[in-house]
Design a protein around this motif. Structure first.
Motif, mmCIF file in Angstrom:
data_model
loop_
_atom_site.group_PDB
_atom_site.id
_atom_site.type_symbol
_atom_site.label_atom_id
_atom_site.label_comp_id
_atom_site.label_asym_id
_atom_site.label_seq_id
_atom_site.Cartn_x
_atom_site.Cartn_y
_atom_site.Cartn_z
ATOM 1 N N ALA A 29 0.848 -1.192 0.000
ATOM 2 C CA ALA A 29 0.000 0.000 0.000
ATOM 3 C C ALA A 29 0.879 1.236 0.000
ATOM 4 C CB ALA A 29 -0.903 0.007 1.230
ATOM 5 N N VAL A 30 0.386 2.292 -0.634
ATOM 6 C CA VAL A 30 1.064 3.586 -0.680
ATOM 7 C C VAL A 30 0.007 4.647 -0.384
ATOM 8 C CG1 VAL A 30 2.300 5.230 -2.143
ATOM 9 C CG2 VAL A 30 2.701 2.782 -2.429
ATOM 10 N N TRP A 31 0.384 5.638 0.416
ATOM 11 C CA TRP A 31 -0.515 6.753 0.674
ATOM 12 C C TRP A 31 0.287 8.053 0.671
ATOM 13 C CZ3 TRP A 31 1.121 3.262 4.278
ATOM 14 C CH2 TRP A 31 1.821 3.758 5.370
ATOM 15 N N THR A 32 -0.427 9.148 0.458
ATOM 16 C CA THR A 32 0.227 10.450 0.434
ATOM 17 C C THR A 32 -0.494 11.423 1.362
ATOM 18 O OG1 THR A 32 -1.062 11.106 -1.503
ATOM 19 C CG2 THR A 32 1.126 10.200 -1.909
ATOM 20 N N LEU A 33 0.245 12.395 1.816
ATOM 21 C CA LEU A 33 -0.257 13.433 2.705
ATOM 22 C C LEU A 33 -1.504 14.071 2.105
ATOM 23 C CD1 LEU A 33 0.364 15.307 5.197
ATOM 24 C CD2 LEU A 33 1.528 16.783 3.569
ATOM 25 N N GLY A 34 -2.544 14.175 2.911
ATOM 26 C CA GLY A 34 -3.780 14.822 2.470
ATOM 27 C C GLY A 34 -4.763 13.906 1.769
ATOM 28 N N ASP A 45 0.505 12.042 6.775
ATOM 29 C CA ASP A 45 1.858 11.759 6.313
ATOM 30 C C ASP A 45 1.779 11.005 4.995
ATOM 31 O OD1 ASP A 45 1.170 9.083 7.008
ATOM 32 O OD2 ASP A 45 2.100 9.281 8.966
ATOM 33 N N SER A 46 2.935 10.717 4.420
ATOM 34 C CA SER A 46 3.032 9.898 3.215
ATOM 35 C C SER A 46 3.860 8.680 3.566
ATOM 36 C CB SER A 46 3.722 10.664 2.089
ATOM 37 O OG SER A 46 2.978 11.800 1.726
ATOM 38 N N GLY A 47 3.573 7.553 2.925
ATOM 39 C CA GLY A 47 4.346 6.360 3.237
ATOM 40 C C GLY A 47 3.888 5.143 2.478
ATOM 41 N N PHE A 48 4.393 4.000 2.954
ATOM 42 C CA PHE A 48 4.032 2.727 2.333
ATOM 43 C C PHE A 48 4.113 1.599 3.353
ATOM 44 C CE2 PHE A 48 8.612 3.079 1.645
ATOM 45 C CZ PHE A 48 9.081 1.817 1.990
ATOM 46 N N ASN A 49 3.432 0.503 3.026
ATOM 47 C CA ASN A 49 3.494 -0.754 3.772
ATOM 48 C C ASN A 49 4.121 -1.805 2.883
ATOM 49 O OD1 ASN A 49 2.062 0.377 5.888
ATOM 50 N ND2 ASN A 49 0.121 -0.567 5.324
ATOM 51 N N LEU A 50 4.911 -2.682 3.501
ATOM 52 C CA LEU A 50 5.578 -3.762 2.788
ATOM 53 C C LEU A 50 5.547 -4.994 3.688
ATOM 54 C CD1 LEU A 50 7.760 -4.540 0.431
ATOM 55 C CD2 LEU A 50 9.384 -4.093 2.247
ATOM 56 N N THR A 51 4.975 -6.094 3.213
ATOM 57 C CA THR A 51 4.943 -7.322 4.009
ATOM 58 C C THR A 51 6.338 -7.929 4.078
ATOM 59 O OG1 THR A 51 2.650 -7.757 3.385
ATOM 60 C CG2 THR A 51 3.916 -9.619 4.226
ATOM 61 N N LEU A 52 6.777 -8.191 5.304
ATOM 62 C CA LEU A 52 8.095 -8.785 5.534
ATOM 63 C C LEU A 52 8.027 -10.285 5.740
ATOM 64 C CD1 LEU A 52 9.473 -6.172 8.093
ATOM 65 C CD2 LEU A 52 10.099 -6.376 5.668
ATOM 66 N N ALA A 53 6.981 -10.763 6.405
ATOM 67 C CA ALA A 53 6.915 -12.188 6.742
ATOM 68 C C ALA A 53 5.479 -12.595 7.031
ATOM 69 C CB ALA A 53 7.783 -12.475 7.964
ATOM 70 N N GLU A 54 5.206 -13.871 6.765
ATOM 71 C CA GLU A 54 3.945 -14.506 7.149
ATOM 72 C C GLU A 54 4.283 -15.887 7.652
ATOM 73 O OE1 GLU A 54 1.082 -14.589 4.000
ATOM 74 O OE2 GLU A 54 1.099 -12.417 3.755
#
Length: 135
Positions: A29-34, A45-54
């Motif tokens: 997922a990616v999101w941006t401020l506003g 804020d702006s940012g992203f999620n990255l799956t590391l492990a399952e």
């Protein structure tokens, strides 16, 4: 089930530029401020999620997450250089027959390792129901 997700975010983080610089990152997922978020809020804020492990086993998820983060060391250094916050969120799906409750233990050496990498830790629990119990 246990899942570990890396969140990288900051109010002035140019997430699109960062991801262009590191195209091998397969983010979830990616999101941006506003931008509109859940419940009609807007992202601060702006940012992203990255799956590391399952993994079914929380201790294994911890080992897998550390291994993956070691592979991402250059990206994490650059994210911190850009004043981004990095958090490893250890999520547990609980409430079903297979995992009614959940826990994860962090040894002192694990906590020191995450601190040395500049990575915060969060623990989240998500309610789930096994398919077999829903019928």
């Amino acid at each position: 089930m246990n899942v570990v997700v890396l969140r990288v975010f900051a109010p002035a983080f140019d997430v699109k530029d960062f991801l262009t610089r590191f195209p091998r990152l397969e983010v979830d997922a990616v999101w941006t401020l506003g931008e509109k978020a859940l419940l009609q809020r807007t992202h601060e804020d702006s940012g992203f999620n990255l799956t590391l492990a399952e993994s079914e086993v929380s201790a294994q998820a911890l080992v897998m997450a550390r291994q993956r983060l070691e592979l991402l060391s250059a990206e994490l250094v650059e994210a911190r250089r850009r004043s981004a916050t990095c958090v490893a969120d250890f999520g547990m799906f609980i409430g079903g027959e297979r995992q009614f409750t959940g826990a994860i233990e962090f040894a002192p050496e694990d906590l020191r390792w995450f601190a040395a990498q500049g990575i915060g830790i969060a623990v989240s629990a998500y309610p789930s129901f096994d398919d077999e119990t829903e019928s």
